[in-house]
Scaffold this motif. Structure first.
Motif, short mmCIF file in Angstrom:
data_model
loop_
_atom_site.label_atom_id
_atom_site.label_comp_id
_atom_site.label_asym_id
_atom_site.label_seq_id
_atom_site.Cartn_x
_atom_site.Cartn_y
_atom_site.Cartn_z
N GLY A 1 0.82 -1.21 0.00
CA GLY A 1 0.00 0.00 0.00
C GLY A 1 0.86 1.26 0.00
N THR A 2 0.19 2.39 -0.20
CA THR A 2 0.89 3.67 -0.27
C THR A 2 1.24 4.15 1.14
N GLN A 3 2.51 4.54 1.32
CA GLN A 3 2.96 4.96 2.66
C GLN A 3 3.31 6.44 2.75
N ALA A 4 3.56 7.06 1.59
CA ALA A 4 3.93 8.49 1.62
C ALA A 4 3.24 9.23 0.48
N LEU A 5 2.78 10.44 0.79
CA LEU A 5 2.10 11.29 -0.19
C LEU A 5 2.82 12.63 -0.26
N ILE A 6 3.15 13.05 -1.48
CA ILE A 6 3.86 14.33 -1.68
C ILE A 6 2.93 15.23 -2.50
N ILE A 7 2.52 16.36 -1.92
CA ILE A 7 1.60 17.28 -2.61
C ILE A 7 2.39 18.51 -3.08
N HIS B 1 -2.75 3.49 4.77
CA HIS B 1 -1.38 3.27 5.27
C HIS B 1 -0.46 4.47 5.08
N ILE B 2 -1.03 5.60 4.64
CA ILE B 2 -0.17 6.78 4.41
C ILE B 2 0.20 7.39 5.77
N GLN B 3 1.48 7.28 6.10
CA GLN B 3 1.96 7.79 7.38
C GLN B 3 2.75 9.10 7.24
N THR B 4 3.28 9.32 6.03
CA THR B 4 4.14 10.49 5.83
C THR B 4 3.55 11.40 4.75
N LEU B 5 3.44 12.69 5.08
CA LEU B 5 2.92 13.69 4.14
C LEU B 5 3.99 14.75 3.91
N VAL B 6 4.27 15.03 2.63
CA VAL B 6 5.18 16.13 2.28
C VAL B 6 4.37 17.18 1.53
N LEU B 7 4.42 18.42 1.98
CA LEU B 7 3.85 19.54 1.24
C LEU B 7 5.02 20.34 0.69
#
Length: 442
Positions: free
Chosen positions: A65-71, A137-143
């Motif tokens: 699953g996806t663990q990190a999202l970068i916006i 499962h996304i635990q890390t977010l980068v803006l």
């Protein structure tokens, strides 16, 4: 720095980089010590790698699953980050999602959930709503460049996305300016700030002041020549009186320059329409009184032209404050009539721009603005408008520009070449149960 999660020498070799810079090292250390980090550093200083490495540290190879999202605020930045991540050769899958990209391609890429997703707010929110992106499962977010995302009006989409991240544990925000307030919806608590910006006087250094001498007291012809000389760049022309604003704007329009005007005697719809057209690229020139010198949210203004010299230093400073913001450069140009001289409050050296040649009228903008007499109070939002125009109006996503939804009406930028065909297609259609009375904004 000790880490078992990734092979730093190999990543640097893959990226053809000899060593991390001071800011990148500090980011790794700061992210090890703190859950939430704000990284302030100039554009082009290597922020992408500075957050990719801490993101890698959070990834678990056995978790599906996806663990990190970068916006990010733009497709160009999304593609750049994807490229750097892939070149790093980490073995983790990354997928890029942005407006203007075929949704079917992205949907296929998302079937087997990538470990990392990078994208623009509107497209990411759309995929999450369609359940193409599973957020459990996304635990890390980068803006990344969060100031620009906020500046471009993505608050609604960003808030919507962050609400859908139940497992969120870590946040990394990057920006090239320290002057932006972080909204509450980001949920940033006890964040460590790593500030690598070179002093708070950067914006002042980025402002150049120049002058243009008009051979006569009526400066209209000189202004026209100057606007042609500057070309298709975002420009505000300041006048001291409402009558002058309309006279100047009409003169420029008659000469073939697309301009809009703004002053206190306009009604709310007229004001909103003028500002929207200027923000979304339907017009590159805004002629205004000092009403626009304070508080207006108009990003990326390249030139300020003082058609009339301001009466006080305070007003002069506020006018100039519309440009050279967010670490960008800008130029203030004073138009000096035959009987005028440089005001005493202008103390910096002022270079003269000589308008000796013949200059062509700049190419007309490629965008037009449509007006819709429905807004938030009619339960209409940006997503509704995009869906309506793509499905009923046969527009592609990249034919649609900035959308602004007010309480009782909305504006949307549409590629000018598509406007008449789209209006023909949608004239009998309904949006949210009401007839969609789209028209070209006056």
């Amino acid at each position: 720095m000790q880490s078992t999660k990734y092979d730093l020498p190999q990543i640097l070799a893959n990226l053809n980089i000899e060593a991390l810079n001071e800011m990148q090292q500090a980011s790794i250390t700061g992210n090890e010590a703190h859950k939430n980090v704000i990284l302030l550093s100039a554009t082009g200083s290597g922020k992408t790698l500075a957050f990719i490495l801490p993101v890698l540290e959070t990834l678990k190879s056995k978790t599906k699953g996806t663990q990190a999202l970068i916006i990010v605020p733009s497709r160009e930045l999304a593609m750049q980050i994807e490229k750097v991540f892939k070149q790093s050769g980490t073995g983790y899958k990354i997928t890029c999602c942005y407006g203007g990209h075929k949704r079917e391609i992205e949907e296929n890429n998302l079937i087997e959930a990538p470990t990392v997703i990078v994208g623009t707010p509107g497209r990411l929110a759309d995929h999450i709503r369609r359940e193409n992106i599973k957020t459990d499962h996304i635990q890390t977010l980068v803006l990344d460049e969060f100031d620009k995302s906020l500046e471009l009006g993505f608050q609604e989409e960003m808030s919507e996305i962050i609400k859908q991240l139940p497992a969120l544990h870590k946040r990394i925000l990057t920006s090239a300016t320290s002057s932006v307030e972080i909204p509450e919806f980001v949920g940033l608590e006890d964040a460590a700030t790593l500030n690598f910006l070179s002093g708070e006087d950067g914006a002042e250094k980025a402002l150049e002041v120049k002058q243009v001498l008009s051979p006569v007291n009526d400066k209209l012809e000189t202004l026209f020549k100057l606007v042609c000389f500057l070309g298709n760049r975002s420009t505000i022309v300041f006048c001291n009186h409402r009558e002058a604003v309309e006279r100047v704007s009409d003169f420029l329009s008659d000469k073939g320059i697309v301009s809009v005007f703004y002053h206190g005697a306009l009604d709310q719809r007229e004001r909103d329409s003028a500002l929207v057209k200027f923000r979304n690229g339907t017009s590159n020139v805004l002629v205004t009184t000092d009403l626009a010198a304070r508080g207006l949210d108009i990003p990326n203004i390249r030139y300020i032209i003082h058609y009339h010299l301001s009466l006080t230093e305070d007003t002069y400073t506020h006018r100039n404050g519309r440009t050279a913001r967010m670490d960008a450069s800008g130029t203030a140009i004073l138009l000096i009539g035959a009987d005028e001289k440089l005001p005493a409050y202008v103390t910096e050296p002022v270079e003269e721009i000589k308008l000796d040649g013949e200059y062509e009228v700049p190419e007309k903008p490629k965008w037009s603005t449509l007006y819709l007499p429905h807004g938030k109070k009619d339960k209409v939002n940006k997503i509704d408008i995009v869906g309506f125009l793509t499905q009923k109006g046969e527009l592609k996503k990249d034919d649609i520009g900035l959308i602004e939804v007010k309480d009782f009406f909305s504006f949307v930028a549409v590629r000018k070449s598509k406007v008449s065909h789209t209006l023909q297609l949608i004239k009998e259609q309904k949006i949210k149960g009401k007839k969609a009375k789209f028209e070209v904004a006056k």
